[in-house]
Structures are given as C-alpha cells and as structure tokens.
Motif scaffolding. Structure first.
Motif, PDB file in Angstrom:
ATOM      1  N   GLU A 440       0.825  -1.211   0.000  1.00 34.70           N
ATOM      2  CA  GLU A 440       0.000   0.000   0.000  1.00 34.70           C
ATOM      3  C   GLU A 440       0.859   1.262   0.000  1.00 34.70           C
ATOM      4  O   GLU A 440       0.521   2.268  -0.620  1.00 34.70           O
ATOM      5  N   LEU A 445      -0.470   4.949  -0.320  1.00 32.78           N
ATOM      6  CA  LEU A 445      -1.614   4.822   0.578  1.00 32.78           C
ATOM      7  C   LEU A 445      -1.140   4.473   1.979  1.00 32.78           C
ATOM      8  O   LEU A 445      -0.097   3.854   2.171  1.00 32.78           O
ATOM      9  N   CYS A 447      -2.684   2.365   4.946  1.00 26.57           N
ATOM     10  CA  CYS A 447      -3.780   1.450   5.251  1.00 26.57           C
ATOM     11  C   CYS A 447      -3.358   0.488   6.349  1.00 26.57           C
ATOM     12  O   CYS A 447      -2.185   0.146   6.468  1.00 26.57           O
ATOM     13  N   MET A 452      -9.510  -2.090   4.035  1.00 27.67           N
ATOM     14  CA  MET A 452      -8.684  -1.253   3.174  1.00 27.67           C
ATOM     15  C   MET A 452      -7.576  -2.059   2.494  1.00 27.67           C
ATOM     16  O   MET A 452      -7.247  -1.833   1.327  1.00 27.67           O
ATOM     17  N   ARG A 619     -13.038   2.425  10.141  1.00 26.26           N
ATOM     18  CA  ARG A 619     -11.670   1.876  10.117  1.00 26.26           C
ATOM     19  C   ARG A 619     -10.798   2.694  11.074  1.00 26.26           C
ATOM     20  O   ARG A 619      -9.744   3.215  10.705  1.00 26.26           O
ATOM     21  N   GLU A 622      -6.902   2.708  11.752  1.00 22.39           N
ATOM     22  CA  GLU A 622      -5.938   3.393  10.896  1.00 22.39           C
ATOM     23  C   GLU A 622      -5.636   4.815  11.368  1.00 22.39           C
ATOM     24  O   GLU A 622      -4.690   5.434  10.868  1.00 22.39           O
TER      25      GLU A 622
END
Length: 765
Positions: A440, A445, A447, A452, A619, A622
């Motif tokens: 990721e 990103l 994640c 995710m 989520r 995160e």
C-alpha cells in the motif's frame, strides 16, 4: 542503484535477513528492467544464487546460475563466469551430481589464475566433492594446497579462506584427527565473528560443538551448540538440519532414542531441500556414533531411508515427554516451510496415535489449502503457501474424546507456530538496511484495516485491465488517492493522470472541456482545444463527482466508454483515444438513476468494477497511522520539528466520528502543527473544540450495558479474548434461536459444519 541494492542484499543475507535480502534483489531487478545492462544483470544473478543457496532453494539457485552464465557469455566477462561456474559446481556437489561437478570444476580451474582468492572457493568445492565421493587422499592434497593459498591472502582471514575452514574441519574429523579439528574450529570462531557473517559463524560453532563431543567433552559441546542456536532464532533450513545432526552426535551415547530423532529430523530437512551430499553425512554419523535408528520409545527400527521417516511406535506405547517436547520445538522451527511443517506434524500425529489416518493435502494456486469434506469429524490444519502451492493436514481422529483433544492441541500448536514465524519476519524486517515499502505504501496509501488492505489487493488485481472503475465513498475518504493508486499500479504509470471535477465548470461548456473543439466551433472558440480526454491519451482520466455531470454530456461519455471514440465539437470524423476512465462520486448513483437524473446505461457502463472506500469511522484502527503520517508530513512542510502526539490526544482523535473523514483529520493535524512550537507534545487542549466536546467518558461503575453488549479486557492474549467473544456470540445465537442449530449458524454467518466445529472446540453443548 542496481549495485547498491544487490550489495545490500549480500549484507542482509550475511546478517540472516534472508527475506529482506530477497526484497532488495527484487528492487534491483525492477530498476534493471528500465536500464538494460548485461554485466549488472549477471552480478545480480550471482548474488541471487548465493541467497538461494543460503535459503536451501537449489532449484532457484540453479536458475539464477544459468542466467549468470548466459550474461557471462553475452558480455564476455571473466569476472562473471568464474563465480557462476563456482556456484554451479557447489550445487552439483550438494545434489551429488559427481561427474557434472568434476566437469564444471575442471572448466573453471582452466580460467582462474593461480593464487586468486576465488581459487580458494573452487578448490574448496573440489575438496567437498572428494569428501562426498570418499576420496580422502585427494581431499588431503587439496587441503594442503588450499591452506597454503589461503595463508598468502590476509593470513587465512579472507572470506573464502574462512569458509574453507569448515571443509578442513570436516576432513580432520573424517580422518580421525578430532583434536586438531576442534582446535582449528575454536581458533576460527573469533576470526569469523569479526566478519559478522551469522551463517558462517553458526556453522563453525556447531562443528566445534560436534568436535568437543568427539573428544569426550560433551557438556562443553552441548553448551556451545546451545549458544549457537540461541544466537540465531531464525536460521535457514540447512542450519536447522545441521543443528539437529550435531545434537544427534552429542546425545548418541546418553540417549540413543533422542539421537535417532535428531538424525531423522536432519535427514527429513535435507531430503526436502535436495541436499543429498549433506544427507549422506547423516548415514555416516549413524555409523560413527553407534546409534541405530530407533523410534520415539527407544525401540529398534528399520534402517532409516534417505527421507528420514520413522515407523510408527507400537500402539500400546506412547512417546516420552522429552521426545514430544523436541517435536513441538521442531514445529516452531519448520513453520516457515509448509511441506516440512506438514511432515513434522504428521510425525507428531503418528507418535501420539491420536488419528485413524492423516495425510498432507496440496492444492494449486486456485485452491486455499483447505480440504472440503462432508464428515464434520475431520480436522483440517492449514499450513500455508509454498512455491504457489497450498498445504494442509487432514486428519480423522480416533473415536475417543482424548484423541480429538490431542489433535486439536496439535492444531493450535501449528497455528501458533505459523503466527510466530510471521511475527518474527515482521520484527526482523524492521532491522533491514534498506526497508522495503509495503504494497500500500508503494501506491502512496496509508492502510491498516482489513477492508482497506483488501481494497488495495483489488486495485492491484484490476490495474492491468482497461475496464472502467467506479469509486464510491463519502467526501474526504480518499477516492482520488485510490484512483491515483490504480494508475500507479497499471502499465500506464508513465503517462498522464488527469483528475477532473465535473462540478468545476459550467454545464454548458462541460462537453467542450471533456471532448475538445475546433476553432470557431462556437462563439468564443478562438483556438483549437484537445479536451481532457485527448490530453490524457495513454494514461488515466479521473472524473470526480460524476453524479453531477449533465444529462446532455452523458450520452457522449457513454459512447466513448463503449467505442473509445470521441467527436470533438466542429470535427466531422470521430477520433479513437486510448484512455482509462475512472469515475468517483459521493452520491448514490442508483437513486439518481431512479430519479431520472443519471442515465441507467451509463451507470452500468461505469460500474463494471465498483470500489467502495469505507468512511474513517469504520476503520478507526488506521487513525494512529494516519496521524503519524500527517504529523511527519506537515512538520516538514511547516518547519515544526520533533512534534509528538500525547496518548490522551490520540484517544480523542480515535473516538471522534470524523464526518469529513481523512480530509478532516489531515486538516486537524495541519492546524495543530501550525499552532504548535517546535518540539512540543500535542495535548488535548490543542484540538478543535468540536472534537474535545464530542467525547463523553462514563465511569466504569456507572456503565449500563445493553442486552447485546459485553465488556472484555484487552490486556489478555488474543487467543483468550477471541475464545471469550466466540463463546458469548454462539451461546447468545443458540439461545435466541431456541437451540435450532441451522438458524443459529445463519445468524452467525457460519455454515452448519463451521458452527459444529466451533462448538466442539469450545465445548458448548
């Protein structure tokens, strides 16, 4: 850069970080893919061969060696050909390809110059070949020759020279000179320690431990063996086999049964990895030590074959606790190699006599390692993935409660061993010289949640196709980031990525903005305009807020998606344009279709592959990672170094609902950083009032639980917490369904068999 990465790989391999070394090799290969260089490709292949040999992966080592030889042939490089042939000779010796090894050694000796450091490595391989074939006289002459050459280079402290000492010590043991072998090994250990080669050091320590046992100093040898094994908690497979072999030598006199078990385990490992030469040493050790192959109870067994498998003990006898303890330790040691883990697990099941039958099941890339059976009493133990093949153990318990309990205990041991291996890998990767970004992170990103990470996997899977993708999610969740990640993971990464928000231009000029126009096509069209679609040719076009696109422009977009052709205003012929279209929206397109504000055919054309990005409140795990990411980013941007977030502040951030999602969180961290002093600790008072006002803490003694709520302590092992939660959910489901198993399984989202197995494991009537 290529050289830097394969040199890092060499250092990491010597430190025992084999996974990190492989990642460095992959990075070097990626770079080399864009800058062809035959010589560097050959050097990289030679390094790959060394790492594959460390990993006891002789198939991969042979493939890399052939690549290196091909590069040597194409480039005419002697510097590539000598080590490539040397590696090939070593592989042939390990696999007992005697004649092939002799031919390769003869070829490379015709190239190498006398007195070169690499000559020591070639002569050492030749000496190993002599020992393997039993030609001790040739080994003697080679030992003297290599010793003289080695002493001229750094007084025997060269890399090749120190590696040769392993072979020399083995030769001394084979020729009955155990005292001289022990003295040489003990003298070499401090010299090797200065080189920081963990693999070489442990091998020499184990050889020294074996020699101490040969001359009657068994207790000292056992202590040295323990020190060597403890210092390398994640050894390669061949090192595990060597440790087991030495343990067999040291225990042969006091405990023949234990020695036989150690020899059997070493033989199983060496057979699995294909090192036939080292496997032959096990047979010699059995003869030299006087130990006969025995079962776990000390009873005489049939001679041990090359695979090292032992016959089952008699049905009326159970293995002693010491033997079981060693087998449990072996499960942990071999968990990184699923086939060997399976062999050891089957051996343990056989010793416990807990199963009517058990076998290892192997499935291809499309399988998942599970074995689908109708019998609910069958136990399946997934072992993991090895060379794109899934492995698992399938066992039928004996018809007794104790046998089932024993198999379930073995299943938990296997699961724990696999989890421990994964944790070790993650811990060791933190110490790499060149840390590799996660999948990721490679796509830009941040994640951590399962949803995710699954989304990232989906992005990678669909990146290579040219299908339209529809990304949905609330405002601020990061839809554009995923669109960029999709572009970055695709073959279009080197071409343009153009984001376009459909709400930023008036509807009457949206057509021209997307598809372009010719000069004079309408009032005010003073020049030709290619439009966004042609500007993104070969790349990716993101149409953000697609739900706001006018009904007038939607038919032309639909035609472009179906045919790849556009008709700019003022043009008379359509033009083909290769562009991947990614659409994003926070609107409910299905509702817009029902309201007549969005074309149904366009909706279905855009949503060929839908991706939904969950809101941040779903989520929350995160949030700490995102806070750390934004804190680092904005600290550099705003020149506020050494900022930290207090634990209490993080609690507020994690518990807030974040209606603006990740964008709101980023702006909150940016605001705090901008107002903070360098080196400050960001406390709750630094937060916005709307965040601090949102938290309401209820004292534990005043907490009132709903019927569907429960309290769980988080300062306990994960397995205990999981069992507590599963038990509560299953009991509630059975109670609410009046004991009807089918209804309870449906309520829990399980199959009837799945619920049955969980009830059996948890002892729920």
């Amino acid at each position: 850069m290529v050289a830097l990465h394969y040199l890092c790989a060499e250092i990491q391999a010597k430190r025992g970080l084999l996974l990190a070394a492989e990642q460095s090799i992959q990075t070097a290969k990626t770079i080399l893919g864009g800058f062809a260089n035959v010589w560097q490709q050959g050097r990289l292949a030679i390094t790959s061969t060394g790492i594959a040999i460390f990993n006891a992966d002789y198939a991969a080592a042979l493939e890399s060696t052939r690549e290196a030889l091909d590069c040597a042939e194409r480039s005419g490089s002697r510097e590539l050909k000598i080590p490539a042939l040397g590696n090939l000779a070593y592989i042939n010796v390990a696999q007992e390809s005697i004649e092939a090894a002799k031919g390769v050694i003869g070829e490379v000796l015709g190239i190498v110059r006398r007195g070169e450091a690499c000559e020591i490595g070639i002569r050492d391989t030749q000496m190993q070949l002599a020992l393997t074939s039993g030609d001790l006289e040739l080994a003697r002459s080679l030992a003297d020759e290599v010793y003289l050459t080695s002493e001229k280079l750094e007084r025997g402290n060269s890399y090749y020279g120190l590696w040769h000492l392993l072979t020399r010590v083995k030769w001394l043991y084979r020729t009955g000179q155990a005292d001289a072998g022990v003295a040489l090994a003990l003298d070499a250990i401090p010299r090797i320690e200065r080189m920081a080669d963990r693999n070489l050091l442990e091998r020499m320590q184990l050889l020294a431990a074996e020699g101490l046992g040969r001359i009657g100093r068994v207790r000292e040898g056992a202590q040295l063996m323990a020190d060597a094994v403890t210092a390398n908690p994640e050894p390669p497979l061949e090192m595990l086999a060597e440790a087991s072999r030495v343990a067999g030598r040291l225990t042969a006199q006091d405990d023949p049964a234990a020695a036989a078990g150690h020899f059997a385990r070493a033989a199983r490992i060496l057979h699995a990895v294909g090192n036939l030469s080292a496997g032959g040493e096990i047979q010699r050790d059995l003869r030299d030590s006087g130990a006969r192959p025995q079962d776990a109870n000390g009873h005489a067994a049939a001679p041990m074959g090359r695979d090292g498998l032992q016959p089952q003990p008699p049905a009326d006898l159970r293995p002693p606790a010491a033997a079981l303890t060693e087998r449990i330790a072996a499960l942990v040691d071999l968990a990184a190699h699923p086939p060997l883990l399976g062999a050891e697990t089957l051996s343990l099941i056989a010793d416990t006599r807990a199963a009517l039958h058990a076998r290892m099941v192997e499935s291809g890339p499309g399988g998942n390692g599970e074995h689908a059976v109708a019998d609910p009493g069958l136990i399946s133990m997934p072992l993991g993935l090895h060379r794109d093949r899934h492995f698992s153990i399938v066992a039928q318990p004996q018809p007794t409660a104790s046998s089932r309990a024993t198999l379930l205990a073995i299943e938990r041991l296997v699961h724990t061993a696999l989890a421990l291996v994964q944790a070790r890998v993650q811990e060791r990767e933190r110490t790499t010289l060149w840390p590799e970004p996660s999948p990721e992170q490679q796509l830009g990103l941040v994640c951590a949640s399962e949803r995710m990470l699954d989304l990232v996997k989906s992005v990678r899977h669909i990146a290579a196709s040219n299908l339209a993708v529809l990304i949905t999610g609330e405002t601020g969740v990061g839809k554009e980031l995923f669109a960029r990640a999709l572009h970055q993971a695709s073959g279009r990464r080197d071409r343009a990525f153009l984001p376009f928000n459909c709400t930023t231009v008036p509807r009457e000029i949206l057509d021209s903005q997307l598809f372009g126009h010719r000069r004079g096509a309408f009032t005010g069209a003073l020049d030709d305009s290619p439009g966004l679609i042609r500007s993104a040719a070969g790349g990716t076009l993101l149409l953000d807020e697609i739900g706001e696109m006018s009904l007038e422009a939607q038919p032309k977009l639909l035609r472009f998606l179906e045919t790849g052709e556009i008709l700019p205003l003022g043009e008379t012929r359509p033009q083909f344009v290769d562009v991947r279209v990614v659409a994003a929206t926070n609107a409910n397109l299905e509702q817009l279709v029902a309201d007549g504000r969005f074309r149904e055919d366009l909706y279905y054309r855009l949503s060929v592959i839908p991706l939904q990005v969950p809101p941040l409140r779903e989520r929350r795990e995160e949030i700490p990672l995102l806070v750390e990411h934004f804190l680092d980013k904005f600290s550099h941007e705003l020149q506020r170094p050494l900022l930290r977030v207090a634990e209490e502040t993080l609690h507020y951030l994690v518990l807030y609902r974040w209606p603006g999602n990740v964008r709101q969180l980023a702006n909150e961290v940016r605001r705090m950083v901008a107002l903070a002093e360098p080196g400050a600790v960001l406390m709750p008072e630094h937060l916005s009032a709307v965040i601090t006002a949102s938290r309401r803490t209820v004292p534990a003694d005043q907490l009132v639980l709903e019927p569907t709520e429960m309290v769980m302590r988080i300062d306990q092992p994960l397995a205990a917490a999981t069992e507590h939660l599963e038990r509560a959910l299953i009991q509630r489901a059975l109670k609410s369904c009046n004991g009807k198993v089918d209804d309870a399984a449906k309520l829990l989202g399980l199959s009837r068999k799945g619920l049955y197995l969980k009830r059996q494991r948890l002892g729920i009537e």
